[in-house]
Design an enzyme around this catalytic site. Structure first.
Site, PDB file in Angstrom:
ATOM      1  N   HIS A  66       0.681  -1.115   0.107  1.00 58.47           N
ATOM      2  CA  HIS A  66       0.190   0.252   0.061  1.00 58.47           C
ATOM      3  C   HIS A  66       0.839   1.456   0.005  1.00 58.47           C
ATOM      4  O   HIS A  66       2.015   1.238   0.029  1.00 58.47           O
ATOM      5  CB  HIS A  66      -0.807  -0.105   1.256  1.00 58.47           C
ATOM      6  CG  HIS A  66      -0.181  -0.134   2.477  1.00 58.47           C
ATOM      7  ND1 HIS A  66       0.434   0.892   2.989  1.00 58.47           N
ATOM      8  CD2 HIS A  66      -0.042  -1.004   3.389  1.00 58.47           C
ATOM      9  CE1 HIS A  66       1.139   0.505   4.253  1.00 58.47           C
ATOM     10  NE2 HIS A  66       0.674  -0.755   4.352  1.00 58.47           N
TER      11      HIS A  66
HETATM   12  P1  TYD Z   1      -0.940  -2.386   8.025  1.00 61.92           P
HETATM   13  O1  TYD Z   1      -0.335  -0.918   7.893  1.00 61.92           O
HETATM   14  O2  TYD Z   1      -1.881  -2.681   6.636  1.00 61.92           O
HETATM   15  O3  TYD Z   1       0.209  -3.531   8.118  1.00 61.92           O
HETATM   16  P2  TYD Z   1       1.510  -3.651   7.078  1.00 61.92           P
HETATM   17  O4  TYD Z   1       1.547  -2.442   6.010  1.00 61.92           O
HETATM   18  O5  TYD Z   1       2.722  -3.587   7.866  1.00 61.92           O
HETATM   19  O6  TYD Z   1       1.332  -5.045   6.208  1.00 61.92           O
HETATM   20  O7  TYD Z   1      -1.762  -2.686   9.435  1.00 61.92           O
HETATM   21  C1  TYD Z   1      -2.116  -3.817   9.750  1.00 61.92           C
HETATM   22  C2  TYD Z   1      -3.106  -3.739  10.810  1.00 61.92           C
HETATM   23  O8  TYD Z   1      -2.788  -2.884  11.967  1.00 61.92           O
HETATM   24  C3  TYD Z   1      -4.472  -2.846  10.428  1.00 61.92           C
HETATM   25  O9  TYD Z   1      -5.543  -3.292  10.895  1.00 61.92           O
HETATM   26  C4  TYD Z   1      -4.092  -1.367  11.199  1.00 61.92           C
HETATM   27  C5  TYD Z   1      -3.559  -1.739  12.452  1.00 61.92           C
HETATM   28  N1  TYD Z   1      -2.364  -0.879  12.593  1.00 61.92           N
HETATM   29  C6  TYD Z   1      -2.556  -0.063  13.671  1.00 61.92           C
HETATM   30  O10 TYD Z   1      -3.520  -0.171  14.441  1.00 61.92           O
HETATM   31  N2  TYD Z   1      -1.789   0.967  14.074  1.00 61.92           N
HETATM   32  C7  TYD Z   1      -0.752   0.996  13.578  1.00 61.92           C
HETATM   33  O11 TYD Z   1       0.344   1.966  13.844  1.00 61.92           O
HETATM   34  C8  TYD Z   1      -0.380   0.352  12.490  1.00 61.92           C
HETATM   35  C9  TYD Z   1       0.948   0.330  11.399  1.00 61.92           C
HETATM   36  C10 TYD Z   1      -1.291  -0.661  11.832  1.00 61.92           C
END
Ligand code: TYD
Length: 142
Positions: A59
């Site tokens: 993303h």
């Molecule tokens: P996401 O940013 O999509 O993970 P990555 O890009 O590392 O694969 O986040 C995964 C889940 O965690 C999503 O439901 C949002 C939550 N999240 C938080 O609550 N706080 C945060 O600071 C982050 C980075 C994610």
């Protein structure tokens, strides 16, 4: 492209070398907001226990900027600015990868027991995410 879009466009992803205090008792590295990081740090999060073959990310962010550090182990960060993709292999705890906003990124090839520390310019907010690649290219003005 809007003026804001143009400013984002010229900001580039780059490796930041962090201070390294070598010591026979064990080495030490530190990071200071405003000195090594080109933004005020509002959040830190870390990714760990990644099973072999799994991918994180996939993303972009509208506003959030990040420094990504392989505190332990190694992984690759694939960064796509909408025109070209560069793969950064992170395997040293004293290098940070600066990621501007509006860059599509994926974290892959995690080694066993790797630890990925991320320093972020914004608090978490789902509305800041661009989770569709088409949405990302539109936001970039491509
Ligand atoms: P996401 O940013 O999509 O993970 P990555 O890009 O590392 O694969 O986040 C995964 C889940 O965690 C999503 O439901 C949002 C939550 N999240 C938080 O609550 N706080 C945060 O600071 C982050 C980075 C994610």
């Amino acid at each position: 492209m809007t003026e804001r879009g143009l400013l984002m466009w010229i900001e580039e992803c780059k490796i930041v070398e962090l201070p390294k205090i070598l010591d026979p008792r064990g080495n030490l590295t530190f990071v200071e907001g405003g000195r090594h990081v080109p933004f005020d740090i509002r959040r830190a999060y870390w990714i760990y226990d990644v099973p072999g073959g799994e991918m994180r990310g996939g993303h972009a962010y509208r506003r959030n900027r990040e420094i990504i550090i392989a505190v332990s182990g190694s992984f690759d960060v694939e960064v796509d600015n909408g025109s070209s993709v560069i793969c950064h292999h992170l395997n040293r705890s004293y290098y940070g990868l600066y990621l501007p906003s509006l860059h599509w990124r994926a974290l892959v090839n995690f080694s066993t027991n790797s630890l990925c520390l991320v320093l972020a310019s914004e608090e978490y907010g789902e509305s800041d995410y661009l989770r569709g690649y088409d949405e990302f290219t539109v936001e970039r003005g491509l």
